[in-house]
Design a protein around this motif. Structure first.
Motif, short mmCIF file in Angstrom:
data_model
loop_
_atom_site.label_atom_id
_atom_site.label_comp_id
_atom_site.label_asym_id
_atom_site.label_seq_id
_atom_site.Cartn_x
_atom_site.Cartn_y
_atom_site.Cartn_z
N GLN A 173 2.50 7.04 2.66
CA GLN A 173 2.09 6.90 1.39
C GLN A 173 3.30 8.20 0.57
O GLN A 173 4.08 7.87 -0.31
N PHE A 174 2.75 8.95 1.13
CA PHE A 174 3.03 10.42 0.57
C PHE A 174 4.03 10.23 1.12
O PHE A 174 4.83 10.99 1.03
N GLU A 175 4.58 10.13 2.73
CA GLU A 175 6.71 10.22 3.10
C GLU A 175 7.45 8.97 2.11
O GLU A 175 8.54 9.29 2.47
N LEU A 176 6.74 8.23 1.76
CA LEU A 176 7.94 7.15 1.35
C LEU A 176 8.07 7.54 -0.13
O LEU A 176 8.51 6.61 -1.03
N GLU A 201 -12.23 -3.15 9.88
CA GLU A 201 -11.84 -1.68 9.82
C GLU A 201 -11.15 -1.44 10.02
O GLU A 201 -10.92 0.63 9.82
N PHE A 202 -10.15 -1.46 9.39
CA PHE A 202 -8.40 -1.06 9.02
C PHE A 202 -8.30 0.12 8.55
O PHE A 202 -7.50 1.20 8.85
N ASP A 203 -8.57 -0.61 7.22
CA ASP A 203 -8.44 0.65 6.46
C ASP A 203 -9.50 2.27 6.38
O ASP A 203 -8.42 2.98 6.27
N THR A 204 -10.47 1.94 6.78
CA THR A 204 -11.16 3.28 7.18
C THR A 204 -10.53 3.55 8.42
O THR A 204 -10.22 4.99 8.62
N GLN A 247 -2.39 7.26 4.57
CA GLN A 247 -1.93 8.13 4.04
C GLN A 247 -0.27 8.99 3.69
O GLN A 247 0.41 9.61 2.70
N SER A 248 -1.08 9.17 5.19
CA SER A 248 0.67 9.80 5.58
C SER A 248 1.68 9.16 4.80
O SER A 248 2.72 9.79 4.75
N LYS A 292 0.72 -1.10 0.01
CA LYS A 292 -0.09 0.45 0.10
C LYS A 292 0.79 1.34 0.05
O LYS A 292 0.41 1.78 -0.72
N CYS A 293 1.87 1.11 0.83
CA CYS A 293 2.52 2.50 0.65
C CYS A 293 4.43 2.16 0.23
O CYS A 293 4.54 3.45 0.06
N GLY A 294 4.51 1.66 0.12
CA GLY A 294 6.04 1.21 -0.55
C GLY A 294 6.85 0.32 0.39
O GLY A 294 7.00 0.35 1.61
#
Length: 83
Positions: free
Chosen positions: A69-72, A56-59, A66-67, A26-28
């Motif tokens: 993801q942006f960092e990586l 329920e985890f992803d929600t 997302q944070s 999901k994030c890298g």
């Protein structure tokens, strides 16, 4: 969730391993040993799996995912991207 060298240890280690792989997809790529935020998400996802609440985890952790993801996310000089 604690590992006490019991029969449940293998199941807990499998949950942790699956959580690492899921977050890397999901994030890298990240180094689990040195990336505190990724480690925290791994533990939280594992807790949800352990308590049969994975759906329920992803929600519940969307902003943290997302944070991360942006960092990586990286843009290389030639304009291509890596994760």
């Amino acid at each position: 969730m604690k590992i006490f060298h019991t029969a449940e240890d293998e199941a807990l280690l499998a949950i942790l391993s699956a959580s690492v792989e899921d977050l890397k997809v999901k994030c890298g790529q990240f180094d689990v040993a040195s990336h505190e935020r990724a480690r925290e998400l791994i533990m939280e996802r594992s807790r949800y799996v352990y308590n049969d609440k994975l759906e329920e985890f992803d929600t519940n952790f969307l902003s943290q995912i997302q944070s991360l993801q942006f960092e990586l996310y990286e843009v290389i000089e030639d304009g291509t991207t890596t994760y």
